[in-house]
Design a protein around this motif. Structure first.
Motif, short mmCIF file in Angstrom:
data_model
loop_
_atom_site.label_atom_id
_atom_site.label_comp_id
_atom_site.label_asym_id
_atom_site.label_seq_id
_atom_site.Cartn_x
_atom_site.Cartn_y
_atom_site.Cartn_z
N SER A 135 0.83 -1.21 0.00
CA SER A 135 0.00 0.00 0.00
C SER A 135 0.87 1.26 0.00
O SER A 135 0.50 2.27 -0.60
CB SER A 135 -0.92 0.01 1.23
OG SER A 135 -1.81 -1.08 1.19
N THR A 145 0.69 4.01 -2.85
CA THR A 145 0.36 5.41 -2.52
C THR A 145 1.40 6.37 -3.08
O THR A 145 1.05 7.42 -3.65
CB THR A 145 0.27 5.57 -1.00
OG1 THR A 145 -0.70 4.65 -0.48
CG2 THR A 145 -0.15 6.98 -0.65
N LEU A 189 -5.99 5.39 1.26
CA LEU A 189 -5.35 4.17 0.79
C LEU A 189 -4.33 3.65 1.79
O LEU A 189 -4.26 2.45 2.07
CB LEU A 189 -4.68 4.44 -0.56
CG LEU A 189 -3.99 3.26 -1.26
CD1 LEU A 189 -5.01 2.21 -1.63
CD2 LEU A 189 -3.24 3.75 -2.48
N THR A 199 -11.67 1.62 -5.67
CA THR A 199 -10.39 1.64 -6.37
C THR A 199 -10.53 1.10 -7.78
O THR A 199 -9.91 1.62 -8.72
CB THR A 199 -9.36 0.80 -5.59
OG1 THR A 199 -9.27 1.28 -4.25
CG2 THR A 199 -7.99 0.88 -6.24
N ALA A 208 -3.05 -1.24 -5.79
CA ALA A 208 -3.86 -1.05 -4.59
C ALA A 208 -5.08 -1.96 -4.59
O ALA A 208 -5.58 -2.33 -3.53
CB ALA A 208 -4.31 0.41 -4.50
#
Length: 236
Positions: A22, A26, A92, A127, A224
């Motif tokens: 993650s 990000t 996120l 997402t 993600a």
């Protein structure tokens, strides 16, 4: 000595609790959105300069919907995208921290709650929708790249097209209405000045960077949207 070992173990546990997938997604998302928004905004400004200086396109009244009004709308959309995905990137990361398996190891062997399942499922669906939207943005951004590539190629091969009498008509790109005639032909002073100017080269490469940023955002969305195997047991 025991105290140092305890601190070391604590640091190892904290590092183990970081959702690296993650985190990378990000960072890639922020980089892609920043590249798309920054370069896209400047490329649109360069497009306005080219239209006004070399194609002599005049801005219409404020209540009319012309190419300059559309460019202003796209700029405001870019502002909104930058703000929205700044918040989304934070969400996120938070979602990654609270669904990673390392958090379960830190705070005990627990099963994710029904509410947690719903939140995670909603976040994955959101997402996925954003990923489809960014695919559309990437496809849309490729259009000005293709247009500027053709113009840039003509300028790079100006000696080869010198006697061809080729013209760049804005009506072919849908920028102006069919009743207007705004074109620049090879061999004219305007075409030579446009090829020698920095606006064309800079705007073309800015659109390429914006396209790369949109592609990076799509990759971040795919990363993600696919949780690592360490998170799979959290949903059982």
């Amino acid at each position: 000595m025991l105290k140092s070992e305890s601190c070391f173990e604590c640091c190892i546990k904290c590092l183990g609790g970081i959702p690296y997938a993650s985190l990378i997604a990000t960072i890639l998302l922020y980089a892609g959105v920043a590249l798309f928004c920054g370069c896209g905004h400047e490329a649109l400004s360069g497009t306005v300069t080219i239209l006004q200086n070399y194609f002599e396109v005049v801005r219409g009244p404020l209540d009319s919907l012309d190419v300059f009004t559309m460019i202003d709308i796209f700029k405001y959309v870019i502002y909104g995208v930058a703000a929205a995905f700044f918040v989304y990137g934070i969400l996120l990361m938070v979602e990654g921290f609270f669904t990673t398996g390392a958090i379960r190891d830190l705070y005990g062997d627990f099963k994710i709650t029904t509410c947690g399942r719903c939140v995670s499922a909603w976040f994955i669906m959101l997402t996925y929708i954003f990923m489809l939207a960014w695919l559309g943005v990437t496809a849309f951004t490729s259009l000005p790249v293709f247009m500027y590539f053709n113009i840039w190629t003509m300028c790079q091969n100006i000696t080869a097209v010198e006697g061809a009498n080729l013209c760049l008509d804005l009506r072919q790109f849908g920028i102006i209405t069919m009743g207007e005639e705004k074109k620049v032909c090879t061999g004219s002073d305007k075409f030579l000045k446009m090829c020698e100017s920095n606006e064309l080269d800079l705007t073309f490469h800015l659109f390429i960077c914006a396209l790369a940023g949109a592609g990076a955002a799509v990759i971040a969305m795919v990363s993600a949207d696919t949780p690592p195997p360490s998170q799979w047991n959290s949903y059982s």
